[in-house]
Write an enzyme that holds these catalytic residues in place. Structure first.
Site, PDB file in Angstrom:
ATOM      1  CG  ASP A   1      -1.873  -1.115   1.282  1.00 35.12           C
ATOM      2  OD1 ASP A   1      -1.987  -1.829   0.268  1.00 35.12           O
ATOM      3  OD2 ASP A   1      -2.524  -1.300   2.327  1.00 35.12           O
TER       4      ASP A   1
ATOM      5  CG  HIS B   1      -4.751   3.034   0.054  1.00 35.37           C
ATOM      6  ND1 HIS B   1      -4.046   1.868  -0.058  1.00 35.37           N
ATOM      7  CD2 HIS B   1      -5.467   2.945   1.206  1.00 35.37           C
ATOM      8  CE1 HIS B   1      -4.322   1.094   0.985  1.00 35.37           C
ATOM      9  NE2 HIS B   1      -5.179   1.724   1.768  1.00 35.37           N
TER      10      HIS B   1
HETATM   11 ZN   LIG Z   1      -3.825  -2.940   2.465  1.00 35.37          ZN
HETATM   12 ZN   LIG Z   2      -2.276  -0.760   4.504  1.00 36.24          ZN
END
Ligand SMILES: [Zn+2]
Ligand SMILES: [Zn+2]
Length: 804
Positions: A202, A420
């Protein structure tokens, strides 16, 4: 003996058989979790006989073994390596299960911060899990899946890696970059014999309150495994989101309501706390009566972990550190138990788990959801199958954990602070890293497909060579990436003149025992991470061809660099031959000057000054270990001459012009140059040691002071008598003792040093010091190094004995 290195590429000849594996290398990428879903990230990479697992997480929306990735689809005992990107449950909570409950035998790597936080998180989750639980507690993983002892054993097996540290394990090199997602989050770059894969885990390209944004690797991977959590969505600007976040919270508390912020205990929680702390401080009295709670048993430990790693955070945090630790909050109160909460009026509570599956956040939600003054602010990504995800659709009723049906009257607001990337950042990242193949993971099916289509259509506008292939495999669906197989020759072994091949003499006994015959000429080849010896006959019969590579490198040099090149090379390498030098080229009006050099018999250099007074340096060499290193060094010197003083020590005359002397004059011009560097170095070092007052330069005549007897080696006596005038003499005074150091020419560019002193300690010290300086400043002699002995790796012997 009689072994010459040569690096050659082995190219494939025409395909002998259709399914000959040797003709191409196939990399297999198999998602065992997070394939067209978010949760239980786990990807198996197999390539050239090696297996690497990327992450081993649990699905927050599932329970017990159901939350695990599909580990039973593979033979875990064959995995060489497990690399864990960050501490989140969906990436790391399955690790203790893998190491303690399966046949996994590989090595495990993660960053130091990830390991520290993971230990805190998982041990807390185990403690919270109901005794004899059979289901996963989604506060953080599967707690019937392993216990405290398993966790401790697992932690012992985890090795740590620093950002940018290159580690080699199982024949695979890998290193990691800062991923900007949570503390310690890493992207892994894997290099398997030159083929590279980047796993983003991520990641976030946005700088937030405490973390630096992700780095964009400058090395281009062949394969990029990338998260696409947010699909084609576009994040609002950060200040817009922050304003919405604080204004929503303020509106709710003003109307007398309570705000619930379900968060994962570590990571985003700290980010939101920093925002709230700042806002509460800015608003002063108005908000001061509204308490902010951080309801986490981890609160104290979490903050300790964060305080430990503040040096890994961004400049914002570093600056605040000068005043006070930004993670020591004034407004925020830690809440160890729910009954400590003053639930009499407006308040703000951050509570885990973030998905509202159970635990404190769920209890508070069920207590508050029917009151229309209250609100739930969802600040993270909501995983499919969880109450948080269900809330986003604003249902009228929800089912409590005890089965009661509750009215949902509270406000539900989503403000994403989930770290993200959005689509635009992801696309920028693909463009910047320029991979050959993109494999999408960590995204819900529909988001992922939208992302894939968008990326493909955007990539159509890129130059064809920059367009990657894009795939979005489901769990259990393999992606094969094919590479033309290549192999590299480590060295060539030839027959000697007498016709009887000598090979590996130091192990003759072993050789005669296993082979009982001599070895044919051939090459030692690294292929598929294996080292194999091919005789010429075997090579002919194989699908491989030997190709030698001549390398050419052309550099544009500054005038200063061109002027200083010869003397810089001479200072560095023992054997620099000036093959020709012409200051005016009558037959070619386009060239002003031309200088042809050869460095150590390996690298030929052509320096040309064209009619526009531009300087070009062209290096030519045949690819081989020694020549490659030499060529690199020559290129480095050429580019740095006249610009940066070499190592700061040779600073006096790096820029001294030596203006292409014709061969007969070069010696005279070059020598004083080399001398002055060494002299300055000697003087500078001695002054550094003894102080400028105590080092005195003497006239260059032998001092016949009878008080000081020169201490000269017996063997050197004769040579000493023939010595011409000394090149440099220095007097050093130290603690009432004195010494005289004399430097003599010892066959340019070498020197001999004599130290004379009554004080033995001082004399020894100076002798050692000067010997070191002179050794360090003597040019490098690599001529003829290619004939040095080479120890064959054991694999080679095995291959030879098997093949014979
Ligand atoms: Zn994740
Ligand atoms: Zn994460």
């Amino acid at each position: 003996k009689n072994i010459a290195y040569s690096v050659v590429m082995l190219q494939q000849q025409k395909r002998a058989h259709k399914n000959d594996d040797a003709l191409e290398d196939v990399m297999t990428i198999l998602p065992l979790g997070a394939g067209q879903e978010v949760g239980r990230s786990c990807h198996l990479i197999t390539f050239r006989g090696r297996s690497i697992l990327l992450d081993c997480g649990l699905h927050p929306g599932r329970q017990g073994v159901d939350a695990l990735p599909f580990l039973d689809a593979i033979d875990v005992s064959t995995i060489d390596l497990l690399l864990v990107s960050h501490f989140h449950i969906d990436h790391a909570a399955g690790v203790p299960y893998l190491t303690e409950k399966t046949g996994f035998k590989g090595r495990i790597f993660m960053t130091h911060a990830t390991k520290s936080v993971l230990r805190v998180l998982l041990s807390d989750s185990i403690r919270l899990a109901p005794r004899g639980a059979t289901s996963a507690d989604t506060t953080g993983g599967g707690f019937a899946l392993y216990d405290e002892a398993d966790l401790a054993a697992c932690m012992d097996r985890i090795e740590v890696i620093d950002f940018h540290q290159v580690v080699e394990a199982a024949g695979i090199k890998f290193w990691c970059y800062n991923a900007g997602h949570v503390l310690g989050a890493a992207m892994f770059m894997i290099d398997a014999g030159g083929t590279k894969l980047l796993y983003t885990g991520d990641y976030s390209l946005e700088e937030d309150r405490h973390l630096m944004p992700a780095e964009v690797p400058r090395v281009s991977p062949d394969v990029l495994i990338m998260e696409c959590t947010y699909g084609t969505q576009k994040h609002e600007a950060r200040d817009v989101r922050e304003a919405l976040f604080v204004s929503t919270i303020e509106r709710v508390v003003q109307r007398g309501g309570r705000v619930l912020l379900p968060v994962f205990a570590l990571g985003r929680a700290q980010e939101l706390l920093l925002i709230l702390e700042e806002h509460w401080r800015d608003r002063g009295l108005e908000l001061s009566r509204v308490p902010v709670y951080y309801a986490s048993k981890l609160a104290t430990r979490a903050l300790r972990v964060y305080q430990t790693y503040v040096n890994m955070m961004n400049a914002h945090v570093q600056r605040q550190l000068d005043v006070a630790n930004p993670f020591q909050f004034n407004t925020v109160q830690n809440l160890a138990r729910l009954d400590e909460l003053d639930d009499s009026g407006p308040c703000v509570v951050l509570a885990s788990p973030g998905m509202l599956q159970s635990g404190v956040s769920r209890q508070l939600f069920e207590r508050w959801c029917s009151d229309n003054r209250n609100a739930v602010v969802l600040a993270g990504y909501a995983v499919e199958g969880t109450l948080a995800k269900q809330l986003a659709t604003e249902p009228e009723e929800i089912t409590a954990l005890d089965g009661r049906i509750l009215k949902r009257n509270c406000t539900v607001v989503s403000v994403s602070f989930s770290a993200h990337t959005d689509y635009k950042q992801n696309a920028t990242f693909v463009r910047a890293t320029s991979p050959g193949a993109v494999i999408l993971v960590h995204g819900e099916k529909h988001e992922m497909n939208r992302f894939k289509n968008q990326l493909l259509s955007d990539a159509n506008k890129w130059p064809p060579e920059d367009r990657p292939t894009v795939s979005s495999p489901e769990n259990g669906q393999k992606v094969l990436v094919r590479f033309p197989a290549d192999a590299k020759v480590l060295l060539r072994h030839g027959a000697d003149e007498k016709g009887d091949q000598t090979f590996f003499d130091s192990n003759k006994r072993q050789r005669t025992a296993s082979l009982n015959k001599t070895i044919d000429p051939g090459v030692l080849v690294v292929k598929e991470l294996q080292t194999t010896f091919y005789t010429d006959a075997q090579l002919d019969a194989s699908t491989l061809t030997v190709v030698e590579i001549d390398q050419t490198l052309r550099l544009r040099l500054s005038a200063a660099a061109a002027e200083g090149l010869l003397s810089a090379l001479r200072r560095t390498f023992y054997d620099v031959k000036l093959e020709s030098a012409e200051s005016s080229l009558r037959n070619d009006p386009k060239l002003q000057r031309l200088l042809k050099l050869n460095v150590c018999g390996h690298v030929s250099c052509l320096l040309i000054t064209d009619e526009h007074a531009q300087n070009h340096l062209i290096l030519n060499w045949r690819a081989a270990p020694v020549s490659d290193v030499l060529a690199d060094a020559v290129a480095y010197l050429a580019l740095h001459t006249g610009k940066v003083p070499t190592a700061g020590l040779l600073s006096t005359d790096c820029c001294a012009p030596s203006s292409y002397p014709p061969p007969e004059q070069e010696e005279q011009q070059q020598l004083p140059d080399t001398y002055s560097i060494v002299f300055n170095l000697v003087k500078k070092t001695l002054i550094d040691h003894f102080g400028s007052d105590l080092v005195e330069v003497l006239p260059n005549e032998i001092d016949h002071n009878p008080d000081i007897k020169p201490m000269i080696d017996e063997n050197e006596e004769e040579a000493h008598q023939n010595d011409p005038v000394p090149l440099l003499r220095l007097r050093i005074i130290h603690d009432e003792a004195s010494a005289i150091c004399t430097l003599f020419d010892h066959g340019a560019p070498r020197f001999r040093v004599d130290v004379a002193s009554d004080d033995d300690a001082l004399r020894h010290r100076l002798q050692r010091l000067l010997t070191h300086i002179l050794a360090a400043s003597t040019p490098i002699d690599v001529t003829g190094r290619e004939t040095s002995t080479f120890t064959f790796p054991p694999d080679a012997i095995k291959a030879v004995s098997q093949d014979n």
